[in-house]
Design an enzyme around this catalytic site. Structure first.
Site, PDB file in Angstrom:
ATOM      1  N   ALA A  73       0.870  -1.180   0.000  1.00 14.52           N
ATOM      2  CA  ALA A  73       0.000   0.000   0.000  1.00 14.52           C
ATOM      3  C   ALA A  73       0.904   1.225   0.000  1.00 14.52           C
ATOM      4  CB  ALA A  73      -0.936  -0.002   1.202  1.00 14.52           C
TER       5      ALA A  73
ATOM      6  N   ASN B 151      -3.158   3.785 -15.504  1.00 14.54           N
ATOM      7  CA  ASN B 151      -3.467   3.060 -14.281  1.00 14.54           C
ATOM      8  C   ASN B 151      -4.874   3.447 -13.843  1.00 14.54           C
ATOM      9  OD1 ASN B 151      -3.656   1.922 -11.760  1.00 14.54           O
ATOM     10  ND2 ASN B 151      -1.749   2.788 -10.971  1.00 14.54           N
TER      11      ASN B 151
ATOM     12  N   CYS C 146      -7.318   3.909  -9.627  1.00 12.29           N
ATOM     13  CA  CYS C 146      -7.233   5.121  -8.817  1.00 12.29           C
ATOM     14  C   CYS C 146      -8.647   5.562  -8.466  1.00 12.29           C
ATOM     15  CB  CYS C 146      -6.532   6.245  -9.585  1.00 12.29           C
ATOM     16  SG  CYS C 146      -4.808   5.917 -10.005  1.00 12.29           S
TER      17      CYS C 146
ATOM     18  N   THR D 130       7.019  -8.208  -8.842  1.00 11.37           N
ATOM     19  CA  THR D 130       7.486  -8.600  -7.517  1.00 11.37           C
ATOM     20  C   THR D 130       8.829  -9.325  -7.553  1.00 11.37           C
ATOM     21  OG1 THR D 130       5.196  -8.759  -6.752  1.00 11.37           O
ATOM     22  CG2 THR D 130       6.851  -9.883  -5.428  1.00 11.37           C
TER      23      THR D 130
END
Length: 324
Positions: free
Chosen positions: A71, A128, A131, A270
């Site tokens: 986050a 993106n 949001c 990741t």
């Protein structure tokens, strides 16, 4: 014989299909100390916002079984600093750059696209959509097809005609195909999926949420089956639309799975956190797997899992089930 690893994102040719995922490599400087960024198919920047953002309070990350919760909150210096310092640095090195943008309103997305329109070094824009819309009680754009399409239409209208616009989709929707179709109808040249689904972890020692924000985006191997499902459904419904696939890609086998489901480009996220060479390793592993399976071109593997048995692309070698 080597495999032709070239691929296309709309009309833009990439030397290979491996990119970073937004937010996982900053704007390139961090990875550049390890290898030449031009060895990537493209570098996807962190999500750029209009104003600087300090991000969310710590702790911002928490490990979970086969995954990572984060986050961070789109921390970054804002569009002015990006255009002054970060994008020129990438352009000077000739790095194929996909700029990720995020905003709190349709107008803000359009304004960001206009700022990028005349900036040298922008190969494509990734929107993106995960949001919150400040004009609609904070509802996330990605969860509503009409809202997502409105954002994409604004970005498309504000961008150069030859700059592909990529809509980044969330899996946290009732029907990802409906949202994908709305984005394409709104002017998206390509789709990117999946963004991180929301997750949560509670520390049983402190008996409080592991993240200061409570919830966060889940990434890592745990989400790969979800990514494969979303890719499969969208490619089946929109087979002519280029898809950037991502979600838990740790190895070349993982990348190949997304490609077989319909991705022509694969983002690595990741994995980069614990292995800065992950993108190059995954590219090598992917090329080796394609070669062993008799492929002459990466393009012949894209969406192959959708085709009936026996209708594989020319050059594919049938293998024993156990070798897959």
């Amino acid at each position: 014989m080597s495999v032709d690893m070239r691929t296309y994102l709309a009309h833009v040719e990439l030397a290979n299909p491996i990119t970073t995922a937004a937010g996982c490599a900053g704007s390139g400087r961090e990875l550049a100390q390890f290898f030449d960024l031009n060895r990537l198919g493209a570098l996807v920047t962190r999500t750029i916002t209009m104003a600087p953002r300090s991000g969310r309070p710590t702790p911002r990350t928490a490990e979970t079984p086969s995954g990572l919760l984060n986050a961070v909150g789109l921390q970054g210096p804002g569009i002015d600093a990006f255009l002054d310092r970060e994008l020129p640095w990438l352009a000077e090195r000739g790095v194929t750059t996909i700029v990720s943008i995020g905003g709190g309103s349709v107008a803000e997305y359009g304004a960001l696209a206009r700022r990028l329109a005349d900036a040298p070094g922008v190969t494509a824009i990734e929107v993106n959509l995960s949001c919150p819309n400040v004009e609609d009680r904070g509802r996330v754009f990605a969860r509503d097809g009409a809202a997502a399409a409105e954002v994409i239409a604004s970005v498309r209208a504000s961008s150069r005609y030859d700059t592909p616009v990529i809509a980044k989709l969330s899996p946290d929707v009732a029907d990802v195909v409906t949202v994908a179709r709305a984005c394409v109808d709104g002017g998206a040249d390509a789709l990117s999926m999946i963004n991180t689904p929301l997750g949560m972890s509670i520390d049983v020692d402190t008996m409080r949420p592991a993240l200061a924000a409570g919830t966060g985006g889940l990434s890592g191997p745990a989400v790969r089956p979800l990514a494969v499902r979303c890719l499969w459904q969208v490619h089946a419904a929109l087979p002519g639309v280029p898809i950037v696939g991502m979600g838990g890609v740790m190895t070349g086998r993982d990348a190949l799975e997304l490609i077989l489901a319909g991705a022509c480009v694969v983002g690595v996220g990741t994995a980069v956190f614990h292995d800065p060479y992950a993108c190059l390793r995954i590219l090598r592993e992917l090329e080796d797997l394609l070669h062993k399976r008799g492929f002459e071109r990466l393009a012949d593997a894209v969406g192959l899992a959708h085709r009936p048995p026996g209708s594989g692309a020319r050059g594919r070698t049938d293998l024993e089930e156990s070798s897959l």
